[in-house]
Structure formats: structure tokens, C-alpha cells
Design an enzyme around this catalytic site. Structure first.
Site, PDB file in Angstrom:
ATOM      1  N   ASP A  47      -8.428 106.454  47.235  1.00  0.00           N
ATOM      2  CA  ASP A  47      -9.001 107.143  48.394  1.00  0.00           C
ATOM      3  C   ASP A  47      -7.966 108.087  48.989  1.00  0.00           C
ATOM      4  OD1 ASP A  47      -7.470 104.894  49.361  1.00  0.00           O
ATOM      5  OD2 ASP A  47      -8.430 105.131  51.318  1.00  0.00           O
ATOM      6  N   GLU A  71      -7.028 102.345  51.263  1.00  0.00           N
ATOM      7  CA  GLU A  71      -5.689 102.305  51.829  1.00  0.00           C
ATOM      8  C   GLU A  71      -5.565 103.236  53.025  1.00  0.00           C
ATOM      9  OE1 GLU A  71      -1.601 103.251  52.688  1.00  0.00           O
ATOM     10  OE2 GLU A  71      -3.081 104.679  51.904  1.00  0.00           O
TER      11      GLU A  71
END
Length: 449
Positions: free
Chosen positions: A92, A154
């Protein structure tokens, strides 16, 4: 490891780099921003793409979701008697921000002056591809067992990581864990990150009135909420710019050559603006607490009416020494704000997020092997141990879950990568060295049987 084997792996990694780069660019084109306000179908697409890349190298792959974004786990069994290594990265990315701040489109990777620009090109899709490059360098059959864990949230705090580690931790258990989400000291100088600051983020709500009133009729006798909030924020630092909250842990960083000129060059500090704080610059960046106001909710300049504002809100980020308990730090910050709130204003301090710091005892054979691998990949340049002022709470989560594993925090970035900002980029020459270093690491760890 013989010199011939080092050179053989160097040649193999160089041969692989065009395809590695092509795969990295394909991943970078997927706008996998994990914030709720963005299209989460793109995060799913990114997870699928990572899973396909791992399967192509012969890994047994599954995509797991434990109440959050999709994470990818891939596994290669260890040869008899060989250790197992877990390789971490995340797929991500941060929001791109305003397109006008980018020199080229954020999700169209573009090379300029030996750097690849694009959101996620460095943080952390290059980490994903560094792991794949190391596996490919061994033709999909490294001399160690390999677990690859590519997280999908994250950038929004890894909220489901604890559950993933609880439910799927046996799939990730290893003798060493390589967490590829940090930085090198500078272009040409590799680094192992041995300390990370913890963090606390809070929202501060201030109220002075139950409704807005005319500033001319009541100004001078009645306080407005914005001014009260500004005085609270100003009270978080002393005149030198040190954090004024009492009782927080702090330490001194290792002695490395880092002067004010380098700070100015890397940060973009304006010529007339002075650095803040005391002690060495690296201590201020790595081991001492810091407080930053990162957002304010109040009427904008363009839309403000001539009134006393009844309420205002700010978001504050506090970075902590590696050994600080985040909840203890939050209590100290809240108490400080409550004590320094002026004029009896009503204040509420709410915890928005927290994360533990990390400090490694970076000694022992696995760390020695890592340093040797970095030195060979960087043509004899010895790596340095560094701290990082940012917070990566998942590192502490891994250290707690796997206390017997050596934790190696590495990365693909350099001081000009501008992760999270506009014009994020990856130095392609350094990226090749990172890939080689990891291939050498797997080779040497396989020799520990």
C-alpha cells in the site's frame, strides 16, 4: 563466500534488473492507497499482482485479511538443515497529494537522472521487488527457506497486523527477519537501521464559547478558541524548540558526520529559518522526543467572518525515544496540555494513534553476515548503523512476536527519496545494490547449516 561467487551473483542481479524494473513499474502504476477515502479495489488489485509475482517464482501463496486490507504471504520450504528467512515489505502507498506538486504523474513511473519517480516507487514497492530479485538471483531456489510477507495497510497504521501475526504467525516464523522499509545513509553508503522512534498522535479540541459572537462587540473581554489553541501549541516547546513536556525519555545518537548544512540540504529548510532544539542534530532527529502540529481545523482565511470562533481543533504528532512507553508519553502530553490551557478554556485531548519504538542489539553472526553482504554489494564500502526519526510500529510487533529472530531493518531509500511527499523517487543504482545485498545475504545465511 568466494569472490567468484560474489561476482556471479552480481552479474546475475545485473542481468535481472530490466525485468525487475519492469515489474516494479507495473506495481507502481496501481494506485494502492489504503486510506478509506480512496478506491480499495486498487489495493485488492495490488495484492493480486504481488501474489502473481510470488507464484511465478514457485512460492506457495495466500492472501489473508483479518479485518483490514489484504496481505500476501508466500513461502518456499527450507532445504534440509537450512535456516528460514522472513522478508517483509508493504504494497500500500500514501495518497499522492496535489498532482500539481509533481513534476510527472504520480502513478506513471518516470526516469530522470538515474531516479525512478512515482508514488510507491521507493516506499515500498521497491522493497517488494528487492525480495523478488533476491529470490530470482537464486533461480527461485535460494539456499534457505523463505517467507515473504507483503502487508497492505502499513501506511494507515497496520491495525490488523497483530491479528495476522496471531493467526498466521507460524507461517512467518524464521531465524532472521528482513524488514525492507527504511533508508540508507546516503547514495553510496549502505546502512542498517538499529533504532526507530515511537509515536503518539493526538487530537486537541478547544472550546471557549457556545456560539460565535461579534469580534468587535466582545473582543478584548472574551477569548476565542483559536487563540487559546495557539497558546497551547506554543507551550509544547521551550524557547530553543525543545519539547517542553516533562518526564519523557531521551537519548544521544551515535556520532556520525551530519552537520547543519546537510540538514538544510536534505530538508529544504529556508535560508532564514534556524533549526530547533539542542544537542546533536542526529540526537534531535533519532533519539529525542519531538512534537509537530500536523493539522488545524478552524475557519480558513478566505472564508473567515469577523467573529470570535467558539471552537478549534488541532492534530499533533509526537515522536518518542525508542524505549518510551507510548501510553505513558500520551499521559504526560495530556497532562501538560491541560496544565497550560489558558483562561479556563475547555480542552479535550484524545488519542488518535500510537506505536512503539524499536532498538536492536545488532550483534551476532546474522548481523555480521548482513554487514558483509552490504559491503560487497557497495564495492567495499562499510555499512553504518543508523537511527530513523520516523516510526515503524510493525517492527516492534515483529520483535515481540519473534523474540529469538534477528531483526534486520533495511531499505531502498536514500535522503532524496522524498517518501510520502511529491516527487517520491528511487535511485536505480542504489536499488540494484540493495537487490544484490539481499541475494548475498540469502547465500551466506544458507551457508550457516
Amino acid at each position: 563466500m568466494t569472490t567468484d561467487r560474489v561476482e556471479s551473483l552480481r552479474d546475475r542481479v545485473r542481468e535481472l534488473m530490466p525485468q525487475v524494473r519492469a515489474d516494479l513499474e507495473a506495481l507502481t502504476r496501481i494506485p494502492s492507497v489504503s486510506l478509506d477515502s480512496f478506491d480499495q479495489a486498487q489495493v485488492e488489485k495490488s495484492a493480486d499482482a504481488v501474489a502473481d509475482l510470488l507464484r511465478a517464482e514457485g512460492l506457495e501463496v495466500q492472501i489473508v485479511r483479518e479485518g483490514g486490507r489484504p496481505a500476501v504471504i508466500g513461502r518456499l520450504a527450507a532445504p534440509e538443515g537450512a535456516p528460514t528467512i522472513t522478508l517483509y515489505a508493504h504494497h500500500d502507498v500514501q495518497p499522492p497529494g496535489d498532482d500539481k506538486d509533481w513534476d510527472t504523474a504520480p502513478f506513471e513511473p518516470t526516469e530522470r537522472d538515474g531516479r525512478l519517480f512515482g508514488r510507491g516507487a521507493a516506499d515500498d514497492k521497491a522493497g517488494v521487488m528487492a525480495h523478488l530479485a533476491a529470490i530470482r538471483a537464486h533461480d527461485g531456489k535460494p539456499p534457505v527457506g523463505v517467507n515473504v510477507f507483503v502487508e497492505g495497510e502499513e501506511e494507515i497504521g497496520s491495525d490488523s497486523l497483530a491479528t495476522i501475526l496471531d493467526k498466521h504467525g507460524d507461517l512467518l516464523r524464521a531465524d532472521a527477519i528482513v524488514l525492507a522499509d527504511s533508508t540508507n545513509w546516503e547514495v553510496g553508503v549502505p546502512a542498517l537501521t538499529t533504532t526507530l522512534r515511537g509515536m503518539v498522535r493526538v487530537a486537541i479540541q478547544v472550546e471557549t464559547l457556545d456560539h460565535a459572537i461579534h469580534s468587535g462587540m466582545y473582543g478584548g473581554a472574551v477569548p476565542d478558541a483559536i487563540t487559546a489553541l495557539v497558546r497551547i501549541l506554543a507551550g509544547l516547546h521551550d524557547d530553543q524548540g525543545n519539547v517542553a513536556v516533562q518526564g519523557l525519555s531521551q537519548g544521544l545518537a551515535a556520532e556520525l558526520d551530519y552537520d547543519e548544512a546537510r540538514l538544510r540540504a536534505e530538508s529544504g529548510l529556508l535560508d532564514t529559518v534556524s533549526p530547533i532544539g539542542s544537542d546533536s542534530i542526529l540526537s534531535r532527529l533519532w533519539t529525542k522526543p519531538s512534537i509537530t502540529t500536523i493539522g488545524i481545523d478552524a475557519p480558513s482565511v478566505d472564508t473567515a467572518s469577523n467573529t470570535l470562533v467558539p471552537s478549534a481543533r488541532a492534530k499533533v504528532s509526537m515522536r518518542l525515544a525508542a524505549d518510551e512507553d507510548p501510553r505513558h508519553a500520551y499521559d504526560l502530553l495530556r497532562q501538560h496540555i491541560e496544565k497550560t490551557t489558558p483562561w479556563g478554556a475547555v480542552v479535550e485531548v484524545s488519542l488518535d494513534d500510537e506505536g512503539a519504538g524499536f532498538a536492536a542489539d545488532a550483534q551476532g553472526p546474522i548481523y555480521d553476515i548482513a554487514r558483509s553482504s552490504f559491503q560487497d554489494a557497495w564495492d567495499g564500502r562499510e555499512p553504518v548503523d543508523i537511527g530513523v526519526g520516523g516510526s515503524i510500529p510493525f517492527v516492534a510487533a515483529f520483535a515481540e512476536k519473534f523474540p529469538d529472530a534477528a531483526i534486520l531493518v533495511t531499505g531502498v531509500e536514500d535522503p532524496d527519496s522524498r517518501a510520502h511527499g511529491a516527487n517520491e523517487s528511487l535511485h536505480l543504482g542504489e536499488f540494484e545494490r540493495v537487490c544484490l545485498a539481499e541475494a548475498l545475504l540469502l547465500e551466506r545465511l544458507g551457508g550457516q547449516r
